[in-house]
Enzyme design. Structure first.
Site: not given
Ligand SMILES: NC(=O)c1ccc[n+]([C@@H]2O[C@H](COP(=O)([O-])OP(=O)(O)OC[C@H]3O[C@@H](n4cnc5c(N)ncnc54)[C@H](OP(=O)(O)O)[C@@H]3O)[C@@H](O)[C@H]2O)c1
Length: 274
Positions: A148, A67, A126, A65, A45, A21-23
């Site tokens: 964000w 997301t 969510y 997560a 998973d 994922g991005q983070l």
């Molecule tokens: N994005 C935002 O704006 C935002 C804001 C506030 C907080 N956050 C939090 O920051 C964290 C990182 O977010 P992000 O933006 O990096 O999200 P992201 O780019 O969607 O990355 C999440 C990663 O988790 C993986 N994933 C999903 N379901 C899974 C599972 N059951 N087991 C293992 N991996 C799984 C996804 O893989 P697949 O793509 O293959 O499913 C993806 O690689 C999360 O906790 C999110 O809730 C995000």
């Protein structure tokens, strides 16, 4: 003198979940110098118990997560299985844990920035699963609420705007939600700082300095990227997303969390590596 990335106590065994994922990607980079075990969705998973690991981790950075904020409204059970059950499974590794949470644990009605002691009241499925995920992280955890997120890869607002801005002359963008667009590279560096300086476990707010609406952010993106696309400012109701979102979810720290650069500097830093 060359910069030394090694932790003062030597390299740590660090597990990153959701490493695709991005983070997750940004954290893998920020923890260079440590022994990083980057586990993607395919590797683990998190809704299932952990696979056998060669050695017990000394630190876990849990970014995996569900997301898809709107999708969670249609499938709350799957979102809960990942965001609550997944965090329980990750905490069961028994190592100090960084668990990432969200500004969407707040309802946005405070009208001014949220600090760590403010009472959460999520509006969406969510947000509810993220809040319950915080509780599932246990006592040996830094709960990092952020907001964000954008980065050079993956699914995010910046990348969507760059794509649409190149295709269209005008775009309707929501102008009545205000938050802190946060560059994952800056968040990853601040996360490392928070851990390395020996901060107490508990909730921490880490988001970019400054705040704006999605429409302001879109305009800045078009400006910085040199795209000729006009932003038409619309309301949340006009946009009509499935999940309710907080109107004002600016995150600030009352506990002296490491400070992040302004969101506009994050935008420039991100565009520079794209
Ligand atoms: N994005 C935002 O704006 C935002 C804001 C506030 C907080 N956050 C939090 O920051 C964290 C990182 O977010 P992000 O933006 O990096 O999200 P992201 O780019 O969607 O990355 C999440 C990663 O988790 C993986 N994933 C999903 N379901 C899974 C599972 N059951 N087991 C293992 N991996 C799984 C996804 O893989 P697949 O793509 O293959 O499913 C993806 O690689 C999360 O906790 C999110 O809730 C995000």
């Amino acid at each position: 003198m060359e910069h030394d990335d090694t932790h003062p106590l030597g390299p740590r065994r660090v597990v990153v979940t959701g490493a695709g994922g991005q983070l997750g990607r940004a954290l893998v980079e920020a923890f260079t110098g440590d022994e990083v075990i980057a586990l993607t969705h395919a590797d683990w998973d998190v809704a299932r118990p952990a696979p056998p690991l060669a050695a017990r981790p000394e630190l876990v950075l849990h970014t995996a997560a569900w997301t898809d904020v709107d999708g969670a409204e249609d499938d709350p059970q799957s979102a809960a299985a990942v965001n609550i059950g997944g965090t329980t499974n990750v905490a069961a590794l028994g190592a100090p844990l960084v668990a990432f949470s969200s500004d969407y644990v707040f309802d946005g009605t405070k009208g001014s920035p949220y600090v760590e002691s403010d009472a959460p009241a999520p509006l969406s499925v969510y947000g509810t699963t993220k809040l319950r995920g915080e509780a599932a992280a246990g006592d040996e955890a830094w709960i990092i609420r952020t907001s964000w997120l954008f980065g050079p890869a993956g699914h995010n607002f910046l990348r969507t705007m760059l794509r649409l801005g190149a295709e269209r002359d005008e775009l309707g963008v929501v102008d009545d939600q205000r938050g802190c667009p946060t560059f994952v590279g800056h968040l990853a560096a601040a996360t490392r700082q928070l851990v390395d300086r020996g901060s107490a476990f508990g909730v921490w707010h880490l988001a970019a300095a400054g705040d704006c609406t999605w429409a302001d952010f879109a305009e800045a993106i078009f400006e910085e990227a040199g795209l000729e696309c006009r932003v038409r400012r619309i309301t949340t109701a006009e946009f009509g997303a499935k999940a309710p979102r907080p109107a004002v979810s600016i995150l600030r720290s009352e506990k002296g969390a490491p400070e992040l650069p302004h969101w506009r500097d994050g935008l420039r830093a991100c565009l520079a590596v794209m």
